[in-house]
Write an enzyme that holds these catalytic residues in place. Structure first.
Site, PDB file in Angstrom:
ATOM      1  CG  HIS A  56      -1.785  -0.907   1.358  1.00 29.98           C
ATOM      2  ND1 HIS A  56      -3.181  -0.902   1.996  1.00 29.98           N
ATOM      3  CD2 HIS A  56      -1.870  -2.111   0.585  1.00 29.98           C
ATOM      4  CE1 HIS A  56      -3.877  -1.930   1.879  1.00 29.98           C
ATOM      5  NE2 HIS A  56      -3.475  -2.476   0.726  1.00 29.98           N
ATOM      6  CD  GLU A  58      -1.830   4.506   2.995  1.00 27.74           C
ATOM      7  OE1 GLU A  58      -2.844   5.053   2.879  1.00 27.74           O
ATOM      8  OE2 GLU A  58      -1.556   3.639   2.289  1.00 27.74           O
ATOM      9  CB  CYS A  86      -6.499   0.101   4.904  1.00 26.91           C
ATOM     10  SG  CYS A  86      -4.918  -0.816   5.115  1.00 26.91           S
ATOM     11  CB  CYS A  89      -2.031   1.756   6.047  1.00 29.52           C
ATOM     12  SG  CYS A  89      -1.713   1.210   4.438  1.00 29.52           S
TER      13      CYS A  89
END
Length: 164
Positions: A56, A58, A86, A89
């Site tokens: 992801h 992040e 999410c 993250c």
């Protein structure tokens, strides 16, 4: 949250990264880690491009910042995200000791674009979470198996360990 010029600049950068990443086989997510002294580290979502479900935006930004700074501790840093992080993250930011997270679009905006991670948020709030993914402790019964606490005992006896 107070909108400083710096926050506006890095939040806009995260959105630009996300938009450009769509055209580079990635997901529509971007992030920027900005350290207390102003160093910036970009990250974009590469889940489908690399077949890595943890890639992801992040997480890739946190990984880059830590790698380039030579530390796992990002205390004082701010994580700017094109979209609300999410749970994975958020946990990554907590483990990295990021001091603040700022995002543009929220989880509902992501859901309306086909990125619905409500089930993951609900997992941590739900007493019935085993229906999604059972998680439980298993005691080893083989007397020759290693003890569950062996890794921690080894850690505690190691004088050269790096605390975190």
């Amino acid at each position: 949250m107070r909108a400083t010029d710096t926050a506006q600049k890095f939040l806009a950068r995260s959105i630009e990264l996300a938009t450009a990443n769509v055209l580079d086989s990635g997901g529509p997510f971007g992030a920027v880690v900005v350290t207390a002294d102003g160093q910036a580290f970009d990250g974009v979502n590469r889940v489908t491009a690399t077949n890595d479900p943890t890639a992801h935006a992040e997480v890739t930004a946190i990984r880059r910042a830590c790698r380039e700074l030579g530390t796992f501790d990002l205390s004082g840093a701010t994580l700017y995200c094109s979209c609300e992080p999410c749970p994975m993250c958020l946990a990554s930011a907590l483990w990295a000791r990021v001091s603040r997270v700022v995002f543009a679009a929220d989880r509902h905006d992501a859901a309306s674009a086909g990125f619905d991670d409500a089930v993951f948020y609900e997992y941590f709030e739900n007493d019935q979470r085993d229906a999604l993914m059972p998680v439980g402790r298993l005691e080893l019964t083989d007397p020759h198996a290693p003890a569950a606490l062996d890794p921690f005992n080894a850690w505690n006896s190691l004088k050269s360990r790096t605390e975190y």
